[in-house]
Motif scaffolding. Structure first.
Motif, PDB file in Angstrom:
ATOM      1  N   GLY A  67       0.813  -1.210   0.000  1.00 38.76           N
ATOM      2  CA  GLY A  67       0.000   0.000   0.000  1.00 38.76           C
ATOM      3  C   GLY A  67       0.847   1.261   0.000  1.00 38.76           C
ATOM      4  N   TRP A  68       1.856   1.289   0.861  1.00 38.48           N
ATOM      5  CA  TRP A  68       2.751   2.451   0.910  1.00 38.48           C
ATOM      6  C   TRP A  68       3.500   2.608  -0.401  1.00 38.48           C
ATOM      7  N   ASN A  73       4.560   5.803  -5.174  1.00 39.54           N
ATOM      8  CA  ASN A  73       4.989   5.789  -6.573  1.00 39.54           C
ATOM      9  C   ASN A  73       3.908   6.153  -7.575  1.00 39.54           C
ATOM     10  N   SER A  74       2.653   6.159  -7.160  1.00 38.07           N
ATOM     11  CA  SER A  74       1.564   6.360  -8.106  1.00 38.07           C
ATOM     12  C   SER A  74       1.442   7.812  -8.560  1.00 38.07           C
ATOM     13  N   ASN A  85      -8.741   1.777  -4.331  1.00 34.56           N
ATOM     14  CA  ASN A  85      -7.554   0.976  -4.653  1.00 34.56           C
ATOM     15  C   ASN A  85      -6.674   0.785  -3.423  1.00 34.56           C
ATOM     16  N   VAL A  86      -6.485   1.860  -2.659  1.00 40.63           N
ATOM     17  CA  VAL A  86      -5.663   1.767  -1.448  1.00 40.63           C
ATOM     18  C   VAL A  86      -6.298   0.804  -0.456  1.00 40.63           C
ATOM     19  N   ASN A  87      -7.596   0.927  -0.240  1.00 45.50           N
ATOM     20  CA  ASN A  87      -8.273   0.036   0.694  1.00 45.50           C
ATOM     21  C   ASN A  87      -8.225  -1.412   0.219  1.00 45.50           C
ATOM     22  N   ILE A 174       2.833  13.831  -0.174  1.00 45.77           N
ATOM     23  CA  ILE A 174       3.992  13.473  -0.996  1.00 45.77           C
ATOM     24  C   ILE A 174       3.920  14.130  -2.371  1.00 45.77           C
ATOM     25  N   ASP A 175       2.763  14.063  -3.004  1.00 50.18           N
ATOM     26  CA  ASP A 175       2.620  14.612  -4.352  1.00 50.18           C
ATOM     27  C   ASP A 175       2.895  16.108  -4.395  1.00 50.18           C
TER      28      ASP A 175
END
Length: 220
Positions: A67-68, A73-74, A85-87, A174-175
């Motif tokens: 998940g991380w 990276n996404s 998607n994360v869940n 992060i983004d």
């Protein structure tokens, strides 16, 4: 408004996150009460066998690693599909419907009693996220903390809500080069108490300011 503490490039923030991957997984796993040590967590991330850690805990740690890595990276857009998607990753082995929005009643046991979140409205959640991200009067850090705690309180998924909320909020951080949201483990007792109060009152102010002072980092 809470101003951003850091102004990094996206690539540099990604590097900070990657270099702290083990710590991020180790801390986030505590939401599930996992007792694996930092060194055991590193071994699991490296794909090595570990004694004295239950298989279910190992599976949670492996999915948190994935998940991380996905969040770091996404380049995908942060929307409701990304949250799903994360869940789907972090709750793979515990949820009966990973990645699917909750359609029934839920409940959360807190130190202040049971909290029952509202029913989930997918259109309302998508609209909330879109409006929050478009707000030009709010910093990235402020938006990230608001989003994280909104997702925790509303419990929009069947399981893994705190993990999902933490990873999604850090995707936004992060983004945009704003650092990382990570509350040190020695501050978790106070943090959990503040979260419980927020659940019961829906007053986010004190919790958000406390997290801003104690849990915004560029390294762990």
């Amino acid at each position: 408004m809470l101003e951003d503490k850091f102004e990094l490039t996206k690539d540099l923030n990604r590097r900070f996150a990657r270099s702290n991957l083990t710590h991020l997984v180790y801390i986030t796993s505590r939401f599930e009460g996992i007792k694996a040590t930092l060194s055991q967590t590193q071994m699991i991330i490296d794909g090595l066998g570990v004694d004295d850690v239950p298989t279910d805990d190992i599976n949670i740690i492996v999915q948190l690693k994935r998940g991380w890595q996905y969040v770091i990276n996404s380049d995908e857009k942060l929307d409701l599909d990304f949250l799903k998607n994360v869940n789907r990753i972090v709750a793979l082995n515990e949820s009966l419907a990973p990645g699917e929005l909750r359609t029934g009643e839920g409940g959360v046991d807190t130190e202040l009693g049971e909290y029952k979140p509202p029913m989930v409205n997918s259109e309302a959640e998508a609209g909330y996220l879109s409006e929050l991200l478009a707000n030009k009067n709010s910093s990235i850090t402020d938006k990230s903390l608001t989003l994280m705690y909104h997702l925790m309180r509303n419990q929009i998924f069947w399981d893994g809500n705190k993990r999902t909320a933490t990873l999604v909020a850090n995707k936004l951080m992060i983004d945009n080069g704003a650092g990382l949201i990570s509350v040190p483990l020695d501050k978790w007792p106070e943090w959990n108490n503040l979260i419980a109060k927020y659940y019961m009152t829906n007053d986010i102010s004190k919790l958000k300011h406390w997290t801003y002072e104690n849990g915004i980092e560029v390294h762990i």
